[in-house]
Design a protein around this motif. Structure first.
Motif, PDB file in Angstrom:
ATOM      1  N   SER A 172      55.789  57.386  36.712  1.00 17.28           N
ATOM      2  CA  SER A 172      54.691  57.872  35.877  1.00 17.28           C
ATOM      3  C   SER A 172      53.764  56.703  35.580  1.00 17.28           C
ATOM      4  O   SER A 172      54.147  55.532  35.729  1.00 17.28           O
ATOM      5  CB  SER A 172      55.236  58.415  34.560  1.00 17.28           C
ATOM      6  N   LEU A 173      52.564  57.031  35.125  1.00 18.35           N
ATOM      7  CA  LEU A 173      51.584  55.989  34.797  1.00 18.35           C
ATOM      8  C   LEU A 173      52.106  55.064  33.691  1.00 18.35           C
ATOM      9  O   LEU A 173      51.875  53.858  33.713  1.00 18.35           O
ATOM     10  CB  LEU A 173      50.264  56.657  34.368  1.00 18.35           C
ATOM     11  N   GLU A 174      52.861  55.658  32.749  1.00 14.27           N
ATOM     12  CA  GLU A 174      53.384  54.863  31.618  1.00 14.27           C
ATOM     13  C   GLU A 174      54.300  53.742  32.102  1.00 14.27           C
ATOM     14  O   GLU A 174      54.421  52.712  31.459  1.00 14.27           O
ATOM     15  CB  GLU A 174      54.188  55.728  30.630  1.00 14.27           C
ATOM     16  N   GLU A 175      54.961  53.965  33.238  1.00 13.05           N
ATOM     17  CA  GLU A 175      55.906  52.946  33.732  1.00 13.05           C
ATOM     18  C   GLU A 175      55.202  51.767  34.413  1.00 13.05           C
ATOM     19  O   GLU A 175      55.806  50.740  34.663  1.00 13.05           O
ATOM     20  CB  GLU A 175      56.869  53.567  34.744  1.00 13.05           C
ATOM     21  N   VAL A 176      53.915  51.941  34.758  1.00 11.59           N
ATOM     22  CA  VAL A 176      53.207  50.853  35.448  1.00 11.59           C
ATOM     23  C   VAL A 176      52.973  49.730  34.431  1.00 11.59           C
ATOM     24  O   VAL A 176      52.456  49.985  33.342  1.00 11.59           O
ATOM     25  CB  VAL A 176      51.836  51.319  35.999  1.00 11.59           C
ATOM     26  N   PRO A 177      53.380  48.507  34.769  1.00 12.47           N
ATOM     27  CA  PRO A 177      53.210  47.424  33.800  1.00 12.47           C
ATOM     28  C   PRO A 177      51.759  47.263  33.368  1.00 12.47           C
ATOM     29  O   PRO A 177      50.832  47.634  34.093  1.00 12.47           O
ATOM     30  CB  PRO A 177      53.683  46.188  34.571  1.00 12.47           C
ATOM     31  N   THR A 178      51.575  46.699  32.204  1.00  7.79           N
ATOM     32  CA  THR A 178      50.227  46.489  31.683  1.00  7.79           C
ATOM     33  C   THR A 178      49.711  45.103  32.056  1.00  7.79           C
ATOM     34  O   THR A 178      48.509  44.846  31.965  1.00  7.79           O
ATOM     35  CB  THR A 178      50.203  46.617  30.148  1.00  7.79           C
ATOM     36  N   HIS A 179      50.634  44.201  32.440  1.00  6.17           N
ATOM     37  CA  HIS A 179      50.228  42.821  32.718  1.00  6.17           C
ATOM     38  C   HIS A 179      50.834  42.318  34.029  1.00  6.17           C
ATOM     39  O   HIS A 179      51.842  42.857  34.496  1.00  6.17           O
ATOM     40  CB  HIS A 179      50.676  41.889  31.580  1.00  6.17           C
ATOM     41  N   ALA A 180      50.223  41.302  34.577  1.00  8.91           N
ATOM     42  CA  ALA A 180      50.737  40.659  35.793  1.00  8.91           C
ATOM     43  C   ALA A 180      50.409  39.171  35.734  1.00  8.91           C
ATOM     44  O   ALA A 180      49.578  38.737  34.929  1.00  8.91           O
ATOM     45  CB  ALA A 180      50.100  41.290  37.027  1.00  8.91           C
ATOM     46  N   VAL A 181      51.091  38.415  36.590  1.00 11.52           N
ATOM     47  CA  VAL A 181      50.731  37.009  36.815  1.00 11.52           C
ATOM     48  C   VAL A 181      50.095  36.960  38.191  1.00 11.52           C
ATOM     49  O   VAL A 181      50.633  37.533  39.133  1.00 11.52           O
ATOM     50  CB  VAL A 181      51.986  36.102  36.811  1.00 11.52           C
ATOM     51  N   THR A 182      48.952  36.318  38.304  1.00  9.49           N
ATOM     52  CA  THR A 182      48.284  36.267  39.613  1.00  9.49           C
ATOM     53  C   THR A 182      47.714  34.878  39.895  1.00  9.49           C
ATOM     54  O   THR A 182      47.268  34.189  38.973  1.00  9.49           O
ATOM     55  CB  THR A 182      47.152  37.318  39.686  1.00  9.49           C
ATOM     56  N   MET A 183      47.748  34.495  41.165  1.00  7.87           N
ATOM     57  CA  MET A 183      46.930  33.333  41.556  1.00  7.87           C
ATOM     58  C   MET A 183      45.520  33.665  41.105  1.00  7.87           C
ATOM     59  O   MET A 183      45.094  34.827  41.190  1.00  7.87           O
ATOM     60  CB  MET A 183      46.865  33.191  43.080  1.00  7.87           C
ATOM     61  N   GLY A 184      44.787  32.661  40.648  1.00 14.80           N
ATOM     62  CA  GLY A 184      43.414  32.920  40.233  1.00 14.80           C
ATOM     63  C   GLY A 184      42.466  32.876  41.418  1.00 14.80           C
ATOM     64  O   GLY A 184      42.874  32.610  42.562  1.00 14.80           O
ATOM     65  N   ILE A 185      41.212  33.152  41.122  1.00 12.89           N
ATOM     66  CA  ILE A 185      40.198  33.098  42.191  1.00 12.89           C
ATOM     67  C   ILE A 185      40.105  31.662  42.718  1.00 12.89           C
ATOM     68  O   ILE A 185      40.003  31.443  43.930  1.00 12.89           O
ATOM     69  CB  ILE A 185      38.823  33.534  41.644  1.00 12.89           C
ATOM     70  N   SER A 186      40.195  30.675  41.830  1.00 13.15           N
ATOM     71  CA  SER A 186      40.068  29.295  42.327  1.00 13.15           C
ATOM     72  C   SER A 186      41.285  28.924  43.163  1.00 13.15           C
ATOM     73  O   SER A 186      41.171  28.183  44.138  1.00 13.15           O
ATOM     74  CB  SER A 186      39.841  28.294  41.189  1.00 13.15           C
ATOM     75  N   THR A 187      42.464  29.440  42.815  1.00 10.43           N
ATOM     76  CA  THR A 187      43.674  29.170  43.622  1.00 10.43           C
ATOM     77  C   THR A 187      43.466  29.723  45.031  1.00 10.43           C
ATOM     78  O   THR A 187      43.740  29.050  46.029  1.00 10.43           O
ATOM     79  CB  THR A 187      44.911  29.888  43.014  1.00 10.43           C
ATOM     80  N   ILE A 188      42.981  30.964  45.089  1.00 10.50           N
ATOM     81  CA  ILE A 188      42.783  31.621  46.393  1.00 10.50           C
ATOM     82  C   ILE A 188      41.729  30.862  47.199  1.00 10.50           C
ATOM     83  O   ILE A 188      41.898  30.620  48.400  1.00 10.50           O
ATOM     84  CB  ILE A 188      42.359  33.094  46.171  1.00 10.50           C
ATOM     85  N   MET A 189      40.663  30.452  46.519  1.00  9.03           N
ATOM     86  CA  MET A 189      39.560  29.778  47.223  1.00  9.03           C
ATOM     87  C   MET A 189      39.948  28.399  47.749  1.00  9.03           C
ATOM     88  O   MET A 189      39.293  27.859  48.636  1.00  9.03           O
ATOM     89  CB  MET A 189      38.342  29.674  46.308  1.00  9.03           C
ATOM     90  N   LYS A 190      41.022  27.796  47.183  1.00  6.59           N
ATOM     91  CA  LYS A 190      41.477  26.484  47.681  1.00  6.59           C
ATOM     92  C   LYS A 190      42.208  26.617  49.021  1.00  6.59           C
ATOM     93  O   LYS A 190      42.464  25.616  49.696  1.00  6.59           O
ATOM     94  CB  LYS A 190      42.423  25.842  46.659  1.00  6.59           C
ATOM     95  N   SER A 191      42.598  27.847  49.404  1.00  5.30           N
ATOM     96  CA  SER A 191      43.304  28.029  50.685  1.00  5.30           C
ATOM     97  C   SER A 191      42.386  27.578  51.805  1.00  5.30           C
ATOM     98  O   SER A 191      41.182  27.805  51.753  1.00  5.30           O
ATOM     99  CB  SER A 191      43.635  29.506  50.924  1.00  5.30           C
ATOM    100  N   LYS A 192      42.989  26.975  52.832  1.00  3.34           N
ATOM    101  CA  LYS A 192      42.143  26.441  53.915  1.00  3.34           C
ATOM    102  C   LYS A 192      41.503  27.579  54.699  1.00  3.34           C
ATOM    103  O   LYS A 192      40.392  27.463  55.203  1.00  3.34           O
ATOM    104  CB  LYS A 192      42.980  25.549  54.828  1.00  3.34           C
ATOM    105  N   GLU A 193      42.231  28.673  54.803  1.00  2.88           N
ATOM    106  CA  GLU A 193      41.720  29.809  55.563  1.00  2.88           C
ATOM    107  C   GLU A 193      42.196  31.101  54.902  1.00  2.88           C
ATOM    108  O   GLU A 193      43.276  31.117  54.295  1.00  2.88           O
ATOM    109  CB  GLU A 193      42.282  29.704  56.998  1.00  2.88           C
ATOM    110  N   ILE A 194      41.409  32.150  55.024  1.00  2.00           N
ATOM    111  CA  ILE A 194      41.745  33.431  54.375  1.00  2.00           C
ATOM    112  C   ILE A 194      41.571  34.565  55.389  1.00  2.00           C
ATOM    113  O   ILE A 194      40.596  34.568  56.144  1.00  2.00           O
ATOM    114  CB  ILE A 194      40.808  33.670  53.165  1.00  2.00           C
ATOM    115  N   ILE A 195      42.546  35.516  55.400  1.00  3.18           N
ATOM    116  CA  ILE A 195      42.266  36.769  56.123  1.00  3.18           C
ATOM    117  C   ILE A 195      42.350  37.901  55.111  1.00  3.18           C
ATOM    118  O   ILE A 195      43.336  38.027  54.382  1.00  3.18           O
ATOM    119  CB  ILE A 195      43.237  37.195  57.242  1.00  3.18           C
TER     120      ILE A 195
END
Ligand code: GLP
Length: 242
Positions: A172-195
């Motif tokens: 159910s929707l109620e079971e979906v967590p309200t929070h997450a931990v994520t790499m940030g945009i700057s973390t992702i942008m530091k990757s040498k290459e992205i697909i």
């Protein structure tokens, strides 16, 4: 940005897996950034098939996942730890100690967990290739619209849109967590290459904002327009061609 157009999901999965296999064969100590969601499942299936039949080895590969829900045990089928194990990590010869996924259960000090995850990526030499999926609202990892482009790994409150989109995996929707931990945009942008993998008509709007629109924090994926080495693999439906 390099755009590879494919006819369908099968071709997208094939193309993405070929790129990754080639990278690992060329550099066996590759640092690979991974994503969850339905989109990369086919690519993971092909990586596993190749490992079993073609013998590509992950012995010296390190993986770093983008994100994890807060407050879901690692052995819960909805955790991203479980997902990764089911779809890839449990089926290849990677060392467990070389696989990294943010810990969303470090409840006493989640902020510290974020800082340590960021440090771990840097100290490992950075991500050579990051695989990304795309949220219907333009999110990447769990960086929701409005996330500052400078953000490092952080705790995020999920939007209602994202919780609804991901509710299909939960009872159910109620079971979906309200929070997450994520790499940030700057973390992702530091990757040498992205697909970036994009499949299906429901992603067409967000993809068109990346391909044609302005770069804005209101649509996180548009930041990829500033990265020097991005490949987008998109099927016809995602490109609005069917
Ligand atoms: C989740 C993940 C994202 C993923 C997105 C799209 O919210 N955190 O990393 O890209 O969903 O998922 P799907 O591929 O299932 O459409």
């Amino acid at each position: 940005m390099n755009l590879i157009k494919v006819n369908n999901y099968e071709e997208l999965s094939q193309k993405a897996s070929e790129i990754i296999i080639k990278k690992i064969q060329d550099n066996p100590s590759f640092n690979l950034g991974l994503a969850t969601g339905s989109t990369p499942e086919g690519m993971y299936r092909k990586l596993v098939e190749d490992h079993q039949n073609g013998g590509t080895s992950y012995k010296n590969v390190k993986t770093f996942n983008l994100d994890e829900y807060v407050g879901i045990p690692e052995d819960d089928p909805n955790s991203y730890h479980y997902f990764m194990n089911q779809h890839l990590l449990g089926h290849i010869d990677i060392e467990k100690s070389n696989t990294h996924i943010p810990n969303g259960n470090q409840m006493s000090d989640l902020q510290r967990e974020c800082e340590e995850y960021e440090k771990l990526i840097d100290q490992s030499g950075g991500i050579d290739l990051q695989v990304l999926g795309l949220g219907v609202n333009g999110h990447v990892g769990f960086n929701e619209p409005g996330t500052p482009f400078e953000s490092p790994t952080h705790i995020v409150e999920l939007t209602q849109d994202t919780r609804e989109a991901n509710a299909r995996f939960f009872n159910s929707l109620e079971e979906v967590p309200t929070h997450a931990v994520t790499m940030g945009i700057s973390t992702i942008m530091k990757s040498k290459e992205i697909i970036l993998l994009v499949s299906g008509a429901q992603k067409a709007h967000a993809l068109s904002r990346l391909l044609n629109g302005e770069i804005t924090e209101e649509c996180p994926v548009t930041v990829l327009g500033k990265h020097p080495n991005v490949t987008i693999i998109a099927d016809r439906a995602a490109l609005g061609e069917e």
